[in-house]
Design an enzyme around this catalytic site. Structure first.
Site, PDB file in Angstrom:
ATOM      1  N   SER A   1       0.846  -1.189   0.000  1.00 24.33           N
ATOM      2  CA  SER A   1       0.000   0.000   0.000  1.00 24.33           C
ATOM      3  C   SER A   1       0.887   1.247   0.000  1.00 24.33           C
ATOM      4  CB  SER A   1      -0.903   0.013   1.237  1.00 24.33           C
ATOM      5  OG  SER A   1      -0.132   0.287   2.389  1.00 24.33           O
TER       6      SER A   1
ATOM      7  N   ASP B   1      -1.365  -1.537  -3.953  1.00 21.72           N
ATOM      8  CA  ASP B   1      -2.738  -1.450  -3.451  1.00 21.72           C
ATOM      9  C   ASP B   1      -3.357  -0.072  -3.736  1.00 21.72           C
ATOM     10  OD1 ASP B   1      -5.015  -2.297  -2.171  1.00 21.72           O
ATOM     11  OD2 ASP B   1      -4.161  -2.388  -0.167  1.00 21.72           O
ATOM     12  N   HIS B   2      -4.541   0.167  -3.183  1.00 14.12           N
ATOM     13  CA  HIS B   2      -5.330   1.402  -3.381  1.00 14.12           C
ATOM     14  C   HIS B   2      -4.512   2.654  -3.684  1.00 14.12           C
ATOM     15  CE1 HIS B   2      -8.318  -1.107  -1.390  1.00 14.12           C
ATOM     16  NE2 HIS B   2      -9.226  -0.310  -1.899  1.00 14.12           N
TER      17      HIS B   2
ATOM     18  N   GLU C   1      -9.787   2.963   5.027  1.00 10.21           N
ATOM     19  CA  GLU C   1      -8.484   2.455   4.641  1.00 10.21           C
ATOM     20  C   GLU C   1      -7.685   3.530   3.941  1.00 10.21           C
ATOM     21  OE1 GLU C   1      -7.963  -0.598   1.506  1.00 10.21           O
ATOM     22  OE2 GLU C   1      -7.100  -1.796   3.107  1.00 10.21           O
TER      23      GLU C   1
ATOM     24  N   GLY D   1     -11.627  -3.625   6.728  1.00  9.12           N
ATOM     25  CA  GLY D   1     -11.444  -3.761   8.167  1.00  9.12           C
ATOM     26  C   GLY D   1     -12.452  -4.732   8.753  1.00  9.12           C
TER      27      GLY D   1
ATOM     28  N   HIS E   1     -12.523  -6.834  -2.219  1.00 13.25           N
ATOM     29  CA  HIS E   1     -11.847  -5.989  -1.226  1.00 13.25           C
ATOM     30  C   HIS E   1     -12.480  -6.187   0.137  1.00 13.25           C
ATOM     31  CE1 HIS E   1      -9.848  -2.754  -3.955  1.00 13.25           C
ATOM     32  NE2 HIS E   1      -9.516  -3.983  -4.283  1.00 13.25           N
ATOM     33  N   GLY E   2     -11.686  -5.935   1.165  1.00  9.67           N
ATOM     34  CA  GLY E   2     -12.225  -6.032   2.512  1.00  9.67           C
ATOM     35  C   GLY E   2     -12.632  -7.453   2.846  1.00  9.67           C
ATOM     36  N   GLY E   3     -11.746  -8.404   2.556  1.00 13.68           N
ATOM     37  CA  GLY E   3     -12.059  -9.811   2.784  1.00 13.68           C
ATOM     38  C   GLY E   3     -11.996 -10.228   4.247  1.00 13.68           C
ATOM     39  N   SER E   4     -11.232  -9.474   5.043  1.00 11.46           N
ATOM     40  CA  SER E   4     -11.072  -9.848   6.452  1.00 11.46           C
ATOM     41  C   SER E   4     -12.430  -9.935   7.147  1.00 11.46           C
ATOM     42  CB  SER E   4     -10.192  -8.824   7.180  1.00 11.46           C
ATOM     43  OG  SER E   4      -8.858  -8.925   6.744  1.00 11.46           O
TER      44      SER E   4
ATOM     45  N   ASN F   1      -8.386  -9.409  -1.097  1.00  8.28           N
ATOM     46  CA  ASN F   1      -7.442  -8.689  -0.234  1.00  8.28           C
ATOM     47  C   ASN F   1      -7.578  -9.128   1.217  1.00  8.28           C
ATOM     48  OD1 ASN F   1      -6.901  -7.294  -2.552  1.00  8.28           O
ATOM     49  ND2 ASN F   1      -7.613  -5.302  -1.802  1.00  8.28           N
TER      50      ASN F   1
ATOM     51  N   ASP G   1      -5.834  -8.038   4.822  1.00  8.66           N
ATOM     52  CA  ASP G   1      -4.901  -7.148   5.499  1.00  8.66           C
ATOM     53  C   ASP G   1      -5.145  -7.159   7.009  1.00  8.66           C
ATOM     54  OD1 ASP G   1      -3.017  -5.248   6.094  1.00  8.66           O
ATOM     55  OD2 ASP G   1      -4.137  -3.546   5.283  1.00  8.66           O
ATOM     56  N   THR G   2      -6.348  -6.769   7.391  1.00  9.45           N
ATOM     57  CA  THR G   2      -6.661  -6.642   8.817  1.00  9.45           C
ATOM     58  C   THR G   2      -6.394  -7.956   9.576  1.00  9.45           C
ATOM     59  OG1 THR G   2      -8.383  -5.131   8.084  1.00  9.45           O
ATOM     60  CG2 THR G   2      -8.416  -5.772  10.395  1.00  9.45           C
TER      61      THR G   2
HETATM   62 ZN   LIG Z   1     -11.155  -1.041  -2.083  1.00  2.73          ZN
END
Ligand SMILES: [Zn+2]
Length: 362
Positions: free
Chosen positions: A61, A108-109, A181, A226, A266-269, A288, A290-291
């Site tokens: 990122s 990333d973004h 994010e 998140g 996106h935001g798979g966590s 993705n 991350d969290t």
């Molecule tokens: Zn996104």
């Protein structure tokens, strides 16, 4: 045909990225994209991929790149983010083959105000292409979901033109992913905007396809960046299915042909596993994470501290005696390693969730 007949270990670039994503879509799995901000974290991700014989995506990122370069470097004109991202990229290039795994190396973004960061990485891709005949990165993300659709498409076309000259794949975002994010706070956004319209996906797909087929789309279907307590946002993967079908209908693409779109989650966590599986069946090839991996890295270190607490209160002196040294407990190679182990375990779980585990085994 096994996956290693399609792509070789190392950083995957150019047409091989498309081949890998197509293979994933056909075999109903997605590849986890893990955010990294240090060499220790990169190594742990590669370790997990290598031990489980799975392909992986490593993504950097804007903030992660700056952290890689060091927190005290002035990030004026995105200098630190550019340099840090390039260092991380080279780190991956040196190791991916040694670990024996194909790696998609991604940034990333990138919101509009961060475009100088993307420009800096693209300069490096072009330089790398001149010397080696291939780009440094596999793909870059451009996130203009905060702009109007017209502006989003206009800039994406401009960047896809530049990227396609050196064989870089582009990921773009449509609709709004909830949560917060990289400085973009969408926690209070209107619920309707959390669901992308199939017509918007089609229009974007059509305009970009005229330039290159090397792009993926992160369309929002209720996903959130998140991890939050269960709220009123509900994942609706059928939006992806409807978008694929809409494009097929409009463009008269037969149902027997592959899905027209490579989707990104996106935001798979923290997402429900059955929704993940459903999304993969509608053409998601990347998710993705991350969290959850951030927590996993910390959890290993936290547990190590709890276990060895009495050995970690000073350089000398522990329950075995007042003059006993504690070096073998506070050496960063010991406690950071504890974080690497739990992170690698969480990455392995992501491989499992995405049906990506062991896909390199013949
Ligand atoms: Zn996104």
């Amino acid at each position: 045909m096994g996956l290693l007949d399609v792509v070789k270990p190392g950083v995957v670039v150019g047409d091989d990225v498309t081949k890998l994503l197509r293979y994933a879509q056909e075999h109903k799995f997605a590849i986890p994209a893990i955010n990294v901000c240090s060499s220790s974290i990169i190594n742990a991700v590669l370790e997990a991929a290598s031990k489980t014989h799975s392909p992986v995506m490593i993504q950097i990122s804007n903030g992660g790149g700056a952290f890689f370069a060091g927190k005290t470097i002035d990030n004026k004109n995105q200098k630190a983010s550019v340099v840090g991202s390039l260092i991380a990229a080279h780190h991956v290039h040196h190791l991916a083959e040694l670990y024996g795994v194909p790696v998609i190396l991604h940034s990333d973004h990138c919101a509009k105000k961060l475009l100088p960061w993307l420009d800096g990485m693209l300069d490096a891709d072009e330089e790398h292409f001149k010397i080696h005949g291939k780009p440094l990165f596999s793909s870059h993300m451009i996130d203009l979901s905060e702009e109007t659709l017209d502006e989003n498409i206009r800039l994406c076309k401009q960047y896809l033109t530049r990227m396609s000259r050196v064989g870089v794949t582009m990921e773009l975002e449509l609709g709004v992913t909830g949560g917060e994010e990289e400085g973009v706070d969408n926690t209070n956004v209107d619920n309707n905007r959390l669901y992308t319209q199939p017509g918007d996906v089609h229009r974007t797909w059509k305009e970009l396809t005229q330039i290159s087929s090397k792009f993926t789309i992160a369309a929002s279907f209720g996903n959130v960046h998140g991890v939050y307590a269960p709220g009123n946002v509900i994942l609706r993967p059928e939006i992806l299915k409807n978008s694929q079908q809409y494009i097929r209908d409009q463009e008269k693409i037969p149902d027997s042909a592959p899905f027209p779109v490579f989707f990104v989650f996106h935001g798979g966590s923290g997402s429900e596993k059955d929704k993940i599986t459903e999304a993969i069946h509608y053409g998601v090839v990347k998710m993705n994470v991350d969290t959850d991996t951030q927590w996993a890295y910390w959890e290993g270190i936290m547990n190590f501290y709890k276990q060895k607490e009495k050995y970690l209160q000073g350089q000398i002196g522990n329950p075995e005696g007042p003059t006993k040294p504690n070096k073998k407990f506070y050496d960063p190679r010991v406690w950071l390693r504890a974080g690497e182990e739990t992170l690698a375990r969480r990455v392995t779980e992501a491989f499992q969730d995405l049906n990506c585990l062991g896909k390199l085994v013949k």
